[in-house]
Design an enzyme around this catalytic site. Structure first.
Site, PDB file in Angstrom:
ATOM      1  N   HIS A  12       0.823  -1.211   0.000  1.00 26.48           N
ATOM      2  CA  HIS A  12       0.000   0.000   0.000  1.00 26.48           C
ATOM      3  C   HIS A  12       0.860   1.265   0.000  1.00 26.48           C
ATOM      4  O   HIS A  12       1.993   1.261   0.489  1.00 26.48           O
ATOM      5  CB  HIS A  12      -0.924   0.012   1.212  1.00 26.48           C
ATOM      6  CG  HIS A  12      -2.003  -1.017   1.139  1.00 26.48           C
ATOM      7  ND1 HIS A  12      -3.041  -1.062   2.028  1.00 26.48           N
ATOM      8  CD2 HIS A  12      -2.217  -2.041   0.267  1.00 26.48           C
ATOM      9  CE1 HIS A  12      -3.840  -2.062   1.713  1.00 26.48           C
ATOM     10  NE2 HIS A  12      -3.358  -2.680   0.649  1.00 26.48           N
ATOM     11  N   GLU A  15       0.598   3.960   1.766  1.00 27.47           N
ATOM     12  CA  GLU A  15       0.947   4.396   3.121  1.00 27.47           C
ATOM     13  C   GLU A  15       2.134   3.592   3.646  1.00 27.47           C
ATOM     14  O   GLU A  15       3.052   4.145   4.267  1.00 27.47           O
ATOM     15  CB  GLU A  15      -0.238   4.191   4.083  1.00 27.47           C
ATOM     16  CG  GLU A  15      -1.514   4.880   3.672  1.00 27.47           C
ATOM     17  CD  GLU A  15      -2.467   3.979   2.895  1.00 27.47           C
ATOM     18  OE1 GLU A  15      -3.682   4.093   3.132  1.00 27.47           O
ATOM     19  OE2 GLU A  15      -2.010   3.171   2.054  1.00 27.47           O
ATOM     20  N   CYS A  37      -6.471   1.387   5.241  1.00 26.32           N
ATOM     21  CA  CYS A  37      -7.071   0.125   5.650  1.00 26.32           C
ATOM     22  C   CYS A  37      -6.648  -0.139   7.099  1.00 26.32           C
ATOM     23  O   CYS A  37      -5.850   0.607   7.670  1.00 26.32           O
ATOM     24  CB  CYS A  37      -6.599  -1.003   4.737  1.00 26.32           C
ATOM     25  SG  CYS A  37      -4.851  -1.423   4.948  1.00 26.32           S
ATOM     26  N   CYS A  88      -2.755  -0.575   7.552  1.00 28.79           N
ATOM     27  CA  CYS A  88      -2.057   0.704   7.435  1.00 28.79           C
ATOM     28  C   CYS A  88      -2.368   1.605   8.632  1.00 28.79           C
ATOM     29  O   CYS A  88      -1.484   2.309   9.134  1.00 28.79           O
ATOM     30  CB  CYS A  88      -2.431   1.400   6.126  1.00 28.79           C
ATOM     31  SG  CYS A  88      -1.720   0.594   4.668  1.00 28.79           S
TER      32      CYS A  88
END
Length: 156
Positions: free
Chosen positions: A84, A86, A112, A115
């Protein structure tokens, strides 16, 4: 899913974008580097109006890009190959020895659950995102940790 707050991207009296709008525009540019064929997400970690690190979603560095043709690289409906945005921003900061404690994360989508947990542990204090991703548990955990979440929406 519940957003903590929602605002239209403001401008100052000179017509310049607000800092939030400025950094969100940069996040959109960062997302253009994504290597996942399903979705392009960008992230930027910012502190005191300085960009500390950026990240976009995609396969680990040096590996082939995500390929979702005919359902490839998918596991339970999610890309199994992609990291991801992040997470990549956090890793970029860590690789360069940059503390992100007290930073704001600007991201294409709200984080999510995974994260969110990483951002909490890294000491991020605020998250500004543009589009919603349905993860009420992530919002709940961020709330519990005292991390402010704000949704910025483009002007109509």
């Amino acid at each position: 899913m519940r957003d903590t707050s929602s605002a239209v991207l403001p401008v100052d009296i000179a017509g310049r974008p607000s800092w939030d709008a400025y950094f969100m525009a940069i996040v959109r540019a960062v997302a253009t580097r994504a290597t996942c064929s399903r979705r392009a997400i960008g992230a930027a970690l910012v502190k005191n109006k300085l960009i500390l690190a950026t990240g976009y979603n995609g396969a680990p560095a040096g590996l082939r890009h995500c390929d979702h043709a005919d359902g490839g690289d998918l596991l339970n409906g999610h890309c199994a190959r992609s990291t991801h945005a992040e997470q990549n921003a956090i890793v970029q900061a860590a690789r360069h020895g940059i503390s992100i404690e007290g930073a704001t994360l600007y991201c294409s989508n709200n984080p999510c659950l995974t994260c969110a947990k990483l951002l909490i542990n890294a000491g991020v204090k605020r998250i500004v995102y543009e589009d919603s991703y349905p993860d009420e548990m992530a919002f709940g955990m961020l709330r519990e940790a005292g991390v402010l979440t704000e949704r910025l929406q483009s002007a109509p």
